[in-house]
Scaffold this motif. Sequence first.
Motif, short mmCIF file in Angstrom:
data_model
loop_
_atom_site.label_atom_id
_atom_site.label_comp_id
_atom_site.label_asym_id
_atom_site.label_seq_id
_atom_site.Cartn_x
_atom_site.Cartn_y
_atom_site.Cartn_z
N VAL A 1 -9.18 2.35 -10.31
CA VAL A 1 -8.63 1.30 -9.75
C VAL A 1 -7.08 1.47 -9.19
O VAL A 1 -6.70 1.02 -8.03
N SER A 2 -6.50 2.18 -9.95
CA SER A 2 -5.17 2.70 -9.80
C SER A 2 -5.05 3.37 -8.43
O SER A 2 -4.27 3.08 -7.54
N MET A 3 -5.84 4.52 -8.20
CA MET A 3 -5.83 5.30 -7.16
C MET A 3 -6.41 4.28 -5.80
O MET A 3 -5.70 4.70 -4.82
N ILE A 4 -7.22 3.53 -6.15
CA ILE A 4 -7.65 2.82 -4.71
C ILE A 4 -6.35 1.85 -4.52
O ILE A 4 -6.40 1.46 -3.15
N GLU A 5 -5.89 1.07 -5.39
CA GLU A 5 -4.63 0.35 -4.92
C GLU A 5 -3.79 1.27 -4.36
O GLU A 5 -3.02 0.95 -3.39
N LEU A 6 -3.42 2.64 -4.54
CA LEU A 6 -2.54 3.42 -3.83
C LEU A 6 -3.05 3.49 -2.46
O LEU A 6 -2.13 3.45 -1.32
N ALA A 7 -4.32 3.87 -2.23
CA ALA A 7 -4.94 3.83 -1.08
C ALA A 7 -4.85 2.73 -0.04
O ALA A 7 -4.46 3.07 1.15
N LYS A 8 -5.10 1.69 -0.70
CA LYS A 8 -4.83 0.42 -0.19
C LYS A 8 -3.28 0.05 0.40
O LYS A 8 -3.19 -0.33 1.51
N LEU A 9 -2.42 0.45 -0.29
CA LEU A 9 -1.07 0.59 0.07
C LEU A 9 -0.67 1.34 1.08
O LEU A 9 -0.18 0.87 2.03
#
Length: 474
Positions: free
Chosen positions: A17-25
């Motif tokens: 989840v954290s890594m995907i939030e970074l990708a979304k950012l």
Amino acid sequence: MEDAIVLYPAPGMGHIVSMIELAKLINHHYSHRFSITIFLTNGPFDTSNTDDFISHISQTHPHLFFLRFPYIAVDSSPTRSRAATAFEFIRLNDPNVLNSLTQISKTSRIRALIVDLFCTSALSISSKLKIPTYCFFTSGVAALVLYLYMPTIHKQHTKSFKDLKGTILHFPGLPPIPAHHMPEPTLDRLDPAYDDMLFFTLHLPKFDGIIVNTFDDLEPVAVAAVRDGSSVPDMPIPSVFNIGPLIASVRTNGDGGEGENGAGRHECLQWLDLQPRESVVFLCFGSKGVFGLTQLREIADGLERSGRRFLWVVRNPPDSKGEEIDLESLLPEGFLEKTMERGMLLKNWAPQVEVLSHDSVGGFVTHCGWNSVLEAIVAGKPMVAWPLYAEQHVNKAALVEDMKMAIPVEEREADGLVSGEELARRLGELMDSDKGKELREKSKMMKERSLAAWEENGSSITALAELTRIWMQD
């Protein structure tokens, strides 16, 4: 050729989840510059929640491309720790990392590979391919300091941390940490996971940069310990980019896992609508936070003693073998009837981001998982810190001693449990005392600062801009 960013999370919902939030950012601010690919391992650590979450993100963010590796089995012998098994599983995926990076490089210029700390074995691969590689640290700077300094602590002791009873460890920029409160994979030197953790921490300074899910104002003491070099005494530290807070914008469970996506508002939010402002204590302990029967009943006793409104996410004890949760049999006789007018219990899951953001919630009893901590901070809610595993004891120490945003619970020496009396006392302290009022004011102030980090010229938006400038250099 197009410019690409590749991200590689460790298995486990909190990491993914954290890594995907970074990708979304990155995609939100720089979609015109980079294509984004996210590697996903495929093996025994996946769950239906993982698959559902990835499916949801794929539908809502079609510009993020997921590349799932072939399935890999791993020996899960009961004689090995779960961490050791997980770390071996990640290493076994190194050929998949090499093949995938090689294929992407045929059509794109990979400007950066961003890997989870536990995926550090990919660093040697990307170095040979001359791909700049960054570590995405999914916890806060306090835990980063601990890991950066761990090789130094390793040299100072010969016994396992679990055997150093009464020993206090000292880290630059951190409160004192009892040795037995070190992250679980580091506790036993005979566990292969210890050697893996030492490998990860020794290689942290070798990345081209470290990206951290935090913001400068949240952890100023720990941030200073990184920037002045004291956390790694004998070599330079790469640039650290604090680009948080990144929290999931979808409904999540207690540690960042995807939950139920049914239509309409969850019934607990409707219940909260009926409660007075800042009157409810929310208790949730993450996707892995399970208690034995005795501890569950102590929590129930504490809630009954406290007389306070509460919303409690209950999970079965670890020996339940997937049985349906039976609240009547789990909790003390009469508890449900006595508290039905002021409490609500949920089985397994709650829409945590929405609950914490609700005006009726006045405090949060948390296991101190970093995703949960950030969600509370963004919502401006003070915490009762009850760490359970991983780096949560370090997070708790920073929350209580440095950030002044949480009250700790104390375990009984006899059995390591938190008594109902202790929980009731801490809830009273959080909700009614002068100290609780100070925590509430500090939490609301930090909420404003978390938002300011993403405003124009804010610390996190500036760090992200600097990071992407570096990536675009030829």
